[in-house]
Design a protein around this motif. Sequence first.
Motif, PDB file in Angstrom:
ATOM      1  N   SER A   7      43.537  40.214  53.153  1.00 54.06           N
ATOM      2  CA  SER A   7      43.594  39.423  54.367  1.00 54.06           C
ATOM      3  C   SER A   7      42.239  38.795  54.612  1.00 54.06           C
ATOM      4  O   SER A   7      41.234  39.224  54.028  1.00 54.06           O
ATOM      5  N   GLY A   8      42.214  37.773  55.451  1.00 55.20           N
ATOM      6  CA  GLY A   8      40.958  37.219  55.898  1.00 55.20           C
ATOM      7  C   GLY A   8      40.585  35.852  55.363  1.00 55.20           C
ATOM      8  O   GLY A   8      39.546  35.317  55.740  1.00 55.20           O
ATOM      9  N   GLY A   9      41.377  35.277  54.502  1.00 46.22           N
ATOM     10  CA  GLY A   9      41.042  33.950  54.010  1.00 46.22           C
ATOM     11  C   GLY A   9      41.254  32.891  55.067  1.00 46.22           C
ATOM     12  O   GLY A   9      41.712  33.177  56.181  1.00 46.22           O
ATOM     13  N   VAL A  92      41.004  30.597  45.297  1.00 45.61           N
ATOM     14  CA  VAL A  92      41.836  31.743  45.673  1.00 45.61           C
ATOM     15  C   VAL A  92      41.071  33.001  45.276  1.00 45.61           C
ATOM     16  O   VAL A  92      40.632  33.124  44.130  1.00 45.61           O
ATOM     17  N   TYR A  93      40.907  33.891  46.216  1.00 46.16           N
ATOM     18  CA  TYR A  93      40.165  35.122  45.988  1.00 46.16           C
ATOM     19  C   TYR A  93      41.148  36.279  45.799  1.00 46.16           C
ATOM     20  O   TYR A  93      42.068  36.467  46.607  1.00 46.16           O
ATOM     21  N   TYR A  94      40.903  37.037  44.738  1.00 43.97           N
ATOM     22  CA  TYR A  94      41.776  38.151  44.378  1.00 43.97           C
ATOM     23  C   TYR A  94      41.005  39.466  44.420  1.00 43.97           C
ATOM     24  O   TYR A  94      39.905  39.572  43.883  1.00 43.97           O
ATOM     25  N   CYS A  95      41.613  40.442  45.022  1.00 46.20           N
ATOM     26  CA  CYS A  95      41.082  41.802  45.014  1.00 46.20           C
ATOM     27  C   CYS A  95      41.531  42.505  43.735  1.00 46.20           C
ATOM     28  O   CYS A  95      42.648  42.276  43.252  1.00 46.20           O
ATOM     29  N   ASN A  96      40.668  43.331  43.201  1.00 49.24           N
ATOM     30  CA  ASN A  96      40.991  44.101  41.999  1.00 49.24           C
ATOM     31  C   ASN A  96      40.517  45.526  42.181  1.00 49.24           C
ATOM     32  O   ASN A  96      39.460  45.770  42.767  1.00 49.24           O
ATOM     33  N   ALA A  97      41.302  46.472  41.658  1.00 50.81           N
ATOM     34  CA  ALA A  97      40.906  47.873  41.772  1.00 50.81           C
ATOM     35  C   ALA A  97      41.279  48.633  40.506  1.00 50.81           C
ATOM     36  O   ALA A  97      42.359  48.428  39.950  1.00 50.81           O
ATOM     37  N   GLU A  98      40.388  49.476  40.086  1.00 55.47           N
ATOM     38  CA  GLU A  98      40.657  50.407  38.991  1.00 55.47           C
ATOM     39  C   GLU A  98      41.000  51.747  39.633  1.00 55.47           C
ATOM     40  O   GLU A  98      40.170  52.354  40.298  1.00 55.47           O
ATOM     41  N   THR A 114      44.137  35.367  48.261  1.00 51.20           N
ATOM     42  CA  THR A 114      43.993  34.733  49.571  1.00 51.20           C
ATOM     43  C   THR A 114      43.138  33.477  49.407  1.00 51.20           C
ATOM     44  O   THR A 114      42.123  33.498  48.727  1.00 51.20           O
ATOM     45  N   GLN A 115      43.582  32.403  50.020  1.00 50.24           N
ATOM     46  CA  GLN A 115      42.910  31.117  49.860  1.00 50.24           C
ATOM     47  C   GLN A 115      41.687  31.030  50.765  1.00 50.24           C
ATOM     48  O   GLN A 115      41.772  31.316  51.972  1.00 50.24           O
ATOM     49  N   VAL A 116      40.584  30.624  50.172  1.00 44.64           N
ATOM     50  CA  VAL A 116      39.370  30.314  50.927  1.00 44.64           C
ATOM     51  C   VAL A 116      39.045  28.844  50.664  1.00 44.64           C
ATOM     52  O   VAL A 116      38.878  28.448  49.502  1.00 44.64           O
TER      53      VAL A 116
END
Length: 120
Positions: A7-9, A92-98, A114-116
């Motif tokens: 969230s937050g873009g 577009v910003y993407y979150c990534n997690a290991e 999420t688009q910025v």
Amino acid sequence: QVQLVESGGGLVQAGGSLRLSCAASGTFLRINAMGWYRQAPGKQRELVTVITSGGATNYLDSVKGRFTISRDNAKNTVYLQMNSLKPEDTAVYYCNAEVLLTTFRNYNGWGQGTQVTVSS
């Protein structure tokens, strides 16, 4: 499985700020590294910043001094504070997690993006 919800873009003028959040949910033992990637139109996805479970960070040169990554391990959430935004940060910003699912199973997960958009 693991879900990552961002969230937050949004749209902001050059020089402005935005804060992105990404919350992980599901069944797992631990989240190791978390990071943010971005993909601009016509370009490859690139790593913007990453933070380890211990709090060590690394940044793309072009965002150093402007972006700050942080995480709240109790909430399984990673944040990206973006200041002094420039039009070239538009993506577009993407979150990534290991994620460590079980003792012997890892999972690499992505948020939906999420688009910025930074206007000049």
